[in-house]
Design an enzyme around this catalytic site. Sequence first.
Site, PDB file in Angstrom:
ATOM      1  N   SER A  61      -4.479   5.931  -0.781  1.00  0.00           N
ATOM      2  CA  SER A  61      -4.694   6.430  -0.308  1.00  0.00           C
ATOM      3  C   SER A  61      -6.511   7.766  -0.678  1.00  0.00           C
ATOM      4  O   SER A  61      -7.122   8.606   0.142  1.00  0.00           O
ATOM      5  CB  SER A  61      -3.886   7.724  -0.354  1.00  0.00           C
ATOM      6  OG  SER A  61      -2.489   7.619   0.738  1.00  0.00           O
ATOM      7  N   LYS A  64      -9.148   7.783   1.672  1.00  0.00           N
ATOM      8  CA  LYS A  64      -8.871   9.190   3.121  1.00  0.00           C
ATOM      9  C   LYS A  64      -9.619  10.199   2.976  1.00  0.00           C
ATOM     10  O   LYS A  64     -10.591  10.623   3.764  1.00  0.00           O
ATOM     11  CB  LYS A  64      -7.620   9.956   2.691  1.00  0.00           C
ATOM     12  CG  LYS A  64      -6.542   8.628   3.610  1.00  0.00           C
ATOM     13  CD  LYS A  64      -4.636   9.047   3.128  1.00  0.00           C
ATOM     14  CE  LYS A  64      -3.483   8.359   3.109  1.00  0.00           C
ATOM     15  NZ  LYS A  64      -1.993   8.535   2.635  1.00  0.00           N
ATOM     16  N   TYR A 189      -8.146   0.717   8.188  1.00  0.00           N
ATOM     17  CA  TYR A 189      -7.555   1.858   7.860  1.00  0.00           C
ATOM     18  C   TYR A 189      -6.585   0.753   6.333  1.00  0.00           C
ATOM     19  O   TYR A 189      -6.861   0.760   5.220  1.00  0.00           O
ATOM     20  CB  TYR A 189      -5.919   2.009   7.989  1.00  0.00           C
ATOM     21  CG  TYR A 189      -5.343   2.861   7.071  1.00  0.00           C
ATOM     22  CD1 TYR A 189      -5.398   4.492   6.790  1.00  0.00           C
ATOM     23  CD2 TYR A 189      -3.901   2.683   6.815  1.00  0.00           C
ATOM     24  CE1 TYR A 189      -4.307   5.013   5.405  1.00  0.00           C
ATOM     25  CE2 TYR A 189      -3.139   3.042   6.134  1.00  0.00           C
ATOM     26  CZ  TYR A 189      -3.645   4.246   5.837  1.00  0.00           C
ATOM     27  OH  TYR A 189      -2.683   5.061   5.093  1.00  0.00           O
ATOM     28  N   TYR A 241      -0.192  14.976  -1.603  1.00  0.00           N
ATOM     29  CA  TYR A 241       0.573  14.882  -0.305  1.00  0.00           C
ATOM     30  C   TYR A 241       1.786  16.515  -0.489  1.00  0.00           C
ATOM     31  O   TYR A 241       1.243  17.340  -0.846  1.00  0.00           O
ATOM     32  CB  TYR A 241       1.684  14.242  -0.401  1.00  0.00           C
ATOM     33  CG  TYR A 241       1.095  12.296  -0.921  1.00  0.00           C
ATOM     34  CD1 TYR A 241      -0.040  12.029   0.174  1.00  0.00           C
ATOM     35  CD2 TYR A 241       1.336  11.548  -2.330  1.00  0.00           C
ATOM     36  CE1 TYR A 241      -0.927  10.677   0.014  1.00  0.00           C
ATOM     37  CE2 TYR A 241       0.525  10.902  -2.462  1.00  0.00           C
ATOM     38  CZ  TYR A 241      -0.050  10.203  -1.692  1.00  0.00           C
ATOM     39  OH  TYR A 241      -1.099   9.233  -1.547  1.00  0.00           O
ATOM     40  N   VAL A 259      -1.873   5.238  -4.168  1.00  0.00           N
ATOM     41  CA  VAL A 259      -0.551   4.634  -4.853  1.00  0.00           C
ATOM     42  C   VAL A 259      -0.534   4.087  -5.912  1.00  0.00           C
ATOM     43  O   VAL A 259       0.345   3.304  -5.937  1.00  0.00           O
ATOM     44  CB  VAL A 259       0.514   4.202  -3.307  1.00  0.00           C
ATOM     45  CG1 VAL A 259       1.473   5.479  -2.877  1.00  0.00           C
ATOM     46  CG2 VAL A 259       0.445   2.994  -2.956  1.00  0.00           C
TER      47      VAL A 259
HETATM   48  N1  GLN Z   1      -1.892   1.590   2.102  1.00  0.00           N
HETATM   49  C1  GLN Z   1      -1.435   3.218   1.594  1.00  0.00           C
HETATM   50  C2  GLN Z   1      -0.013   2.948   2.636  1.00  0.00           C
HETATM   51  O1  GLN Z   1      -0.382   3.402   3.632  1.00  0.00           O
HETATM   52  C3  GLN Z   1      -1.351   4.290   0.968  1.00  0.00           C
HETATM   53  C4  GLN Z   1      -0.908   5.501   0.719  1.00  0.00           C
HETATM   54  C5  GLN Z   1      -0.502   6.229  -0.630  1.00  0.00           C
HETATM   55  O2  GLN Z   1      -1.585   5.938  -1.520  1.00  0.00           O
HETATM   56  N2  GLN Z   1      -0.024   7.163  -0.478  1.00  0.00           N
HETATM   57  O3  GLN Z   1       1.376   2.923   2.264  1.00  0.00           O
END
Ligand code: GLN
Length: 305
Positions: A61, A64, A189, A241, A259
């Site tokens: 993430s 992003k 993505y 988040y 994550v």
């Molecule tokens: N690639 C992970 C997903 O889409 C990224 C999510 C994350 O880091 N929270 O679930």
Amino acid sequence: MNKLLETIIENNRVWTEKGKVATYIPELSKANPRHLGIAVYTVDNEEYFAGDYDVKFTMQSISKVVALMLALLDNGKEIVFSKVDMEPTADTFNSISSLETRTPNKPLNPMINSGAIVTSSLINGRNGDEVIEKFLKFTRKITNNPHIEINYDVYKSEKETGHRNRSLAYYMKSIGIIEGDVEEALDVYFKQCSIEVTCKDIARIGAMLANDGVLPWNGERVIPRQVARIVKTIMLTCGMYDASGEFAVKVGVPGKSGVGGGILASVPSRMGIGVFGPALDSKGNSIGGWKVLEEVSRELDLSIL
Ligand code: GLN
């Protein structure tokens, strides 16, 4: 400073035992949960590090943040925020529920999965391959690391198991939020999430943002000051988040987790910080990395408020 960071890492290593590595993307479950590292890059070009700062992990993430920068550069803020909102969430990062029920009918913010799939779909390019090449080139520039690459094992694992992201994307296509090819947007993505970095790389991205969009090491402006400001604000309010409020109280600086176990933090006018610890808490944030940032923030008085 390296000594202080070393002490902070060792003080907090015990926290790694309280978290779990992500397993929903099978390839991520291979990470060593005891790893914990930090790198700091100041706007005056000083670099410090400690612990497992040179272990590679995937951005997940954290990518992003880069996608938001590129979407803003290509489209401007009016278009971007007509398709994705700028409000914090109390839902999980991959939540589907509010997408249909909420008015306006668009993802809550660019730091959760639905919102990030939208920003990725907004990056200009003739096709997905061209977009991801541009993404990689920009990431190499803002990390000052020409060796940045995609981890294709993680990418494959994401692509094979990313059913939830696929459902988010197809729903958003059905309501017109995603305009182009859904599979191409998803492919971008999955690939951006699988870009491999170390703490040093993400500390440099944080330093560029801290320096209002100018690379501290060569003075080159890579994003306008206003884009840097928007990105840092969205990180502060939405970057962790549904734990963003708690992070703002306890650490007090813009941050973005992934994550894979990384957290990118940016302390305006002072420094970028990259931490890594793949053992996660229940909300998907690095448990040790968070604690390390808390202590660094206390010791160096980093909170912006
Ligand atoms: N690639 C992970 C997903 O889409 C990224 C999510 C994350 O880091 N929270 O679930």
